[in-house]
Design an enzyme around this catalytic site. Structure first.
Site, PDB file in Angstrom:
ATOM      1  N   LYS A  55       0.842  -1.197   0.000  1.00  0.00           N
ATOM      2  CA  LYS A  55       0.000   0.000   0.000  1.00  0.00           C
ATOM      3  C   LYS A  55       0.874   1.242   0.000  1.00  0.00           C
ATOM      4  O   LYS A  55       0.650   2.179  -0.772  1.00  0.00           O
ATOM      5  CB  LYS A  55      -0.922  -0.002   1.229  1.00  0.00           C
ATOM      6  CG  LYS A  55      -2.103  -0.925   1.073  1.00  0.00           C
ATOM      7  CD  LYS A  55      -2.882  -1.129   2.360  1.00  0.00           C
ATOM      8  CE  LYS A  55      -3.967  -2.182   2.126  1.00  0.00           C
ATOM      9  NZ  LYS A  55      -4.607  -2.655   3.361  1.00  0.00           N
ATOM     10  N   GLN A  99      -5.006  -1.529   9.462  1.00  0.00           N
ATOM     11  CA  GLN A  99      -4.918  -2.861   8.842  1.00  0.00           C
ATOM     12  C   GLN A  99      -5.589  -3.902   9.742  1.00  0.00           C
ATOM     13  O   GLN A  99      -5.259  -4.007  10.930  1.00  0.00           O
ATOM     14  CB  GLN A  99      -3.430  -3.208   8.612  1.00  0.00           C
ATOM     15  CG  GLN A  99      -3.197  -4.518   7.904  1.00  0.00           C
ATOM     16  CD  GLN A  99      -3.716  -4.528   6.470  1.00  0.00           C
ATOM     17  OE1 GLN A  99      -3.524  -3.588   5.714  1.00  0.00           O
ATOM     18  NE2 GLN A  99      -4.384  -5.605   6.089  1.00  0.00           N
ATOM     19  N   ASP A 122     -11.376   3.155   3.937  1.00  0.00           N
ATOM     20  CA  ASP A 122     -11.821   1.764   3.820  1.00  0.00           C
ATOM     21  C   ASP A 122     -13.347   1.684   3.741  1.00  0.00           C
ATOM     22  O   ASP A 122     -13.889   0.631   3.403  1.00  0.00           O
ATOM     23  CB  ASP A 122     -11.349   0.958   5.037  1.00  0.00           C
ATOM     24  CG  ASP A 122     -10.213   0.008   4.689  1.00  0.00           C
ATOM     25  OD1 ASP A 122     -10.039  -0.300   3.491  1.00  0.00           O
ATOM     26  OD2 ASP A 122      -9.512  -0.429   5.619  1.00  0.00           O
TER      27      ASP A 122
END
Ligand code: NDP
Length: 296
Positions: A55, A99, A122
């Protein structure tokens, strides 16, 4: 990968990243604004480590700022929440990603809900889930949005198509259903209690598998010509002793004979997820700065 019915997610993601990089450069020129993504990693899970590294690499390659915060496995929830509060207040950070999975002492939903919804790239915050459900502008979870982009690219207008989604998680199945409903599909959600799953799948013009069971969906569950999107990532023993390989939730070798279009695993949905995360970071930066957002 030469069969015309295989959707090459890797190539699609590369094209999307190239367009994002162009938009980021234009935004810097026009407004002096560099989108910034902060990623928080708790613990030392090797798979999560690889994701976070990828990422960060791709964020920087698109011209955005990347900030990484690594916290020990036994971090207190209060300390994680105070880091999120700092990042919420930091004007140079436009997107925050924690995460998953998180260690047991931490309440994942409490962490998701502590992120400023405008920075929730997200799309897991309950405000963004609610906005998506009512059809308002939201930050949308990356994996299902990537699936929708590939379907639109391949099929064009999705209006009136019968879509079946197998799996009803908050991060894939439910937002996928909301997106396909908004695209005017007739949506069926299947799950572990669904009766006659093969029969339900056979009615689908669009079949999305997000289950987490290796090769569960067989070729004869698929309507000839249907578009099949395989979200599943399952590690199974490889052909050589001690080696493993990745397979999806769909029995690819069977399904590819029947489907009109199909995403492989690996190389299908997976690469799109990070590309859409970068897209969401750019969109979040534009919204926070009150700048017109690009159509990506
Ligand atoms: P969850 O475990 O949260 O959800 C799985 C869903 O599958 C549940 O709704 C469950 O039903 C359903 N299910 C389980 N067994 C069956 C069965 N036998 N028949 C029908 N339905 C069943 O998984 P996620 O949504 O988080 O992930 C799904 C898969 O996608 C995983 O393999 C994951 O690794 C992968 N994934 C891939 C991503 C990518 O970037 N490519 C991103 C995110 C996930 P019920 O609700 O009734 O229990």
């Amino acid at each position: 990968m030469t069969e015309p019915n295989i959707i090459d997610g890797k190539a699609f993601a590369a094209r999307l990243r190239a367009r994002i990089a162009e938009c980021v450069a234009a935004l810097q020129q026009s407004h002096g604004l560099t989108p910034g993504l902060a990623v928080i990693l708790v613990g030392e899970d090797p798979a999560s480590n690889v994701y976070v590294r990828n990422k960060a690499k791709q964020t920087v390659a698109c011209g955005m700022r990347s900030v990484e915060h690594r916290l020990p496995h036994d971090v207190l929830q209060a300390d994680l929440l105070s880091l999120i509060a700092e990042l919420n207040a930091d004007g140079a950070v436009h997107g925050i990603l924690v995460q998953l999975p998180l260690p047991g002492q931490i309440d994942e939903q409490a962490v998701m809900d502590a992120i400023d919804p405008q920075k929730d790239v997200d799309g897991f915050h309950v405000i963004n889930a609610g906005r998506l459900a009512v059809g308002a502008a939201a930050l949308v979870p990356c994996t299902p949005l990537g699936c929708l982009m590939m379907l639109r690219d391949r099929l064009g207008d999705l209006s009136g198509l019968a879509a079946v989604i197998v799996g009803r998680s908050n991060i894939v199945g439910k937002p996928m259903a909301a997106l396909l409903l908004a695209a005017n599909c007739t949506v069926t959600m299947a799950h572990s209690r669904t009766r006659d799953l093969p029969g339900v799948c056979r009615r689908a013009d669009i079949l999305v598998a997000a289950v987490g069971r290796s090769e569960m969906i067989r070729g004869d569950w698929i309507k000839p010509g249907a578009a099949v999107i395989d979200v599943g990532i399952n590690r199974v023993p490889g052909t050589e002793p001690g080696k493993t390989r990745l397979v999806g939730d769909v029995a690819f070798e069977e399904a590819v004979q029947v489907a009109g279009a199909i995403t492989p695993v690996p190389g299908g949905v997976g690469p799109m997820t990070i590309a859409v995360l970068l897209r969401n970071t750019l969109i979040a930066a534009c919204r926070q700065a009150g700048v017109a957002e690009p159509d990506l």
